[in-house]
Design a protein around this motif. Structure first.
Motif, mmCIF file in Angstrom:
data_model
loop_
_atom_site.group_PDB
_atom_site.id
_atom_site.type_symbol
_atom_site.label_atom_id
_atom_site.label_comp_id
_atom_site.label_asym_id
_atom_site.label_seq_id
_atom_site.Cartn_x
_atom_site.Cartn_y
_atom_site.Cartn_z
ATOM 1 N N SER A 20 7.326 -3.180 -5.958
ATOM 2 C CA SER A 20 7.670 -2.399 -7.144
ATOM 3 C C SER A 20 7.921 -0.943 -6.768
ATOM 4 O O SER A 20 7.241 -0.387 -5.900
ATOM 5 N N SER A 58 6.539 6.192 -6.901
ATOM 6 C CA SER A 58 5.498 5.233 -6.538
ATOM 7 C C SER A 58 6.127 4.032 -5.841
ATOM 8 O O SER A 58 7.266 3.652 -6.135
ATOM 9 N N SER A 60 4.700 0.023 -4.573
ATOM 10 C CA SER A 60 3.557 -0.878 -4.644
ATOM 11 C C SER A 60 3.933 -2.295 -4.232
ATOM 12 O O SER A 60 4.573 -3.023 -5.001
ATOM 13 N N ARG A 62 2.861 -6.249 -3.437
ATOM 14 C CA ARG A 62 1.827 -7.166 -3.906
ATOM 15 C C ARG A 62 2.085 -8.556 -3.338
ATOM 16 O O ARG A 62 3.214 -9.029 -3.325
ATOM 17 N N TYR A 72 -2.921 -6.061 -3.119
ATOM 18 C CA TYR A 72 -1.846 -5.116 -3.379
ATOM 19 C C TYR A 72 -2.144 -3.789 -2.687
ATOM 20 O O TYR A 72 -3.283 -3.498 -2.297
ATOM 21 N N ARG A 74 -0.682 0.534 -3.028
ATOM 22 C CA ARG A 74 0.091 1.435 -3.873
ATOM 23 C C ARG A 74 0.017 2.850 -3.320
ATOM 24 O O ARG A 74 -1.054 3.340 -2.953
ATOM 25 N N ALA A 76 1.403 6.569 -4.723
ATOM 26 C CA ALA A 76 2.011 7.190 -5.901
ATOM 27 C C ALA A 76 1.709 8.679 -5.915
ATOM 28 O O ALA A 76 0.651 9.120 -5.451
#
Length: 312
Positions: A20, A58, A60, A62, A72, A74, A76
Motif C-alpha cells: 500500500s 507512507s 506499507s 503486508r 506487516y 509501515r 510513514a
C-alpha cells in the motif's frame, strides 16, 4: 486556509502479499491580527502570518501467513502545522512571530492474527519514531509563545489481546512500553537525553464484559475496566536537586458498569474511578510567576452515574 490533495493505492502482487502507498501534498496559509489598546501599552497592531507546503507519504507491505494471520511493516511521515504567534505588544524583536511545523517519520512492524475458532485474537507491533523541529511552548513577557526545538525519538512495543471463552463473555488486555527522549537540546529548558514529558514507560488496560439475552428484544450486560498509567516525567521545568526530572506517580483506575437494552431503549448504571484514585495528569508552571503556585490537572474523582436513551 488549507488546500490539500492526497491519494492511496494498494498493489496486490500475489494472493497473500500486497503493498500500500499513500501521499499527501498540502498548502497551509495562516494570518493572525492582534490589536492592543491601553494606557500602559498604548495602541498597537500586530499582524503575523505563516505559509508552508508540507509533503507526507507512507509505504506499507503486508503478507498473509494464513487466512487468520498476517505480518506487516509501515513507514510513514507526518507533521503538525506551524503558525503565527499571538504575542505581548511589549515583546522584543527577538521573540519569534511565528513557528514552523514539526515532522516525524514512523517505522512500524507488526503481527495481527486470530485462532481458527475465533476465540482468541492478538495484535502486537514494535515502533520507532524520529521527531524533528519539535513544537514547544515557552514564556515571554508573561505570554506563552510557540517555538521549535530540536529532535527526539520514541520507540517501544504495543499489544492488544482478546479472548472469548464462552458465549457472551469477552476479555481484553492491551498495553504499551514506550521509551521516548530528546536527542538534542530543546528550547524551554529541555536537555539532550531528557525523557519526553508525561509519557509513561508502561501502561495497561484490562477489560471484561458479559452480556446475556432476557428475551427476543432485551439484553443485559455488565463489565469492568482496570487501567494503569506508570510513572512519567513532568517536564523540563521540574527537576530534582541532582538535575534529574521529577516524576508523577503511577495510578490505577477501576470502572464498573451494568445496563439493559430493550428494543430501542437502553439504560446503564456506572461507577467510574471506584477507588477514588487521586491521579495527576499534568502539572504546569505557567502562572507560577504571578501566584507562586503550579497548576495541576487531576483525573475525575469517583463518579456514580445513570444514563438512559433511545435509538431512532
Amino acid at each position: 486556509e488549507e488546500i490539500a490533495v492526497f491519494a492511496n493505492a494498494t498493489w496486490y502482487l500475489t494472493d497473500r502479499f500486497d503493498l500500500s502507498f499513500g501521499a499527501r501534498q498540502s498548502d497551509n496559509d495562516q494570518t493572525a491580527t492582534q490589536f492592543t489598546a491601553g494606557a500602559l501599552v498604548g495602541d498597537s497592531l500586530e499582524v503575523g502570518s505563516s505559509s508552508e507546503s508540507p509533503f507526507t507519504w507512507s509505504v506499507s507491505p503486508r503478507f498473509e501467513l494464513s487466512d487468520n494471520a498476517s505480518i506487516y511493516a509501515r513507514v510513514a511521515t507526518g507533521f503538525r502545522p506551524g503558525g503565527p504567534n499571538v504575542i505581548s505588544p511589549v515583546a522584543p524583536d527577538s521573540v519569534p512571530r511565528q513557528y514552523d511545523s514539526d515532522s516525524l517519520t514512523n517505522y512500524e512492524i507488526g503481527y495481527k492474527g486470530s485462532s481458527t475458532d475465533g476465540r482468541f485474537a492478538l495484535e502486537v507491533a514494535g515502533f520507532y519514531i524520529d521527531w524533528e523541529d519539535i513544537q514547544l511552548i515557552t514564556t515571554v513577557e508573561g505570554i506563552n509563545v510557540n517555538v521549535n526545538g530540536g529532535t527526539a525519538e520514541s520507540k517501544g512495543i504495543e499489544f492488544a489481546a482478546s479472548y472469548f471463552p464462552i458465549e457472551g463473555l469477552s476479555i481484553s488486555l492491551n498495553g504499551a512500553y514506550t521509551d521516548a527522549e530528546l536527542t538534542a537540546d530543546a528550547g524551554a529548558g529541555g536537555l539532550d537525553g531528557d525523557a519526553l514529558p508525561l509519557v509513561p514507560d508502561w501502561s495497561f488496560g484490562l477489560s471484561a464484559d458479559y452480556e446475556w439475552y432476557l428475551g427476543n428484544q432485551s439484553m443485559a450486560y455488565m463489565g469492568a475496566t482496570l487501567g494503569y498509567i506508570g510513572d512519567r516525567p513532568i517536564g523540563s521545568s521540574f527537576r530534582n536537586a541532582d538535575g534529574s526530572l521529577r516524576e508523577l506517580d503511577s495510578y490505577s483506575t477501576l470502572n464498573l458498569r451494568t445496563g439493559l437494552e430493550t428494543g430501542r431503549w437502553f439504560g446503564e448504571i456506572y461507577v467510574r474511578n471506584v477507588t477514588n484514585e487521586l491521579g495527576i495528569n499534568t502539572v504546569s508552571d505557567t502562572n507560577i510567576a504571578y501566584t507562586g503556585n503550579v497548576t495541576i490537572a487531576m483525573i475525575t474523582p469517583r463518579t456514580l452515574g445513570i444514563a438512559a436513551g433511545v435509538r431512532f
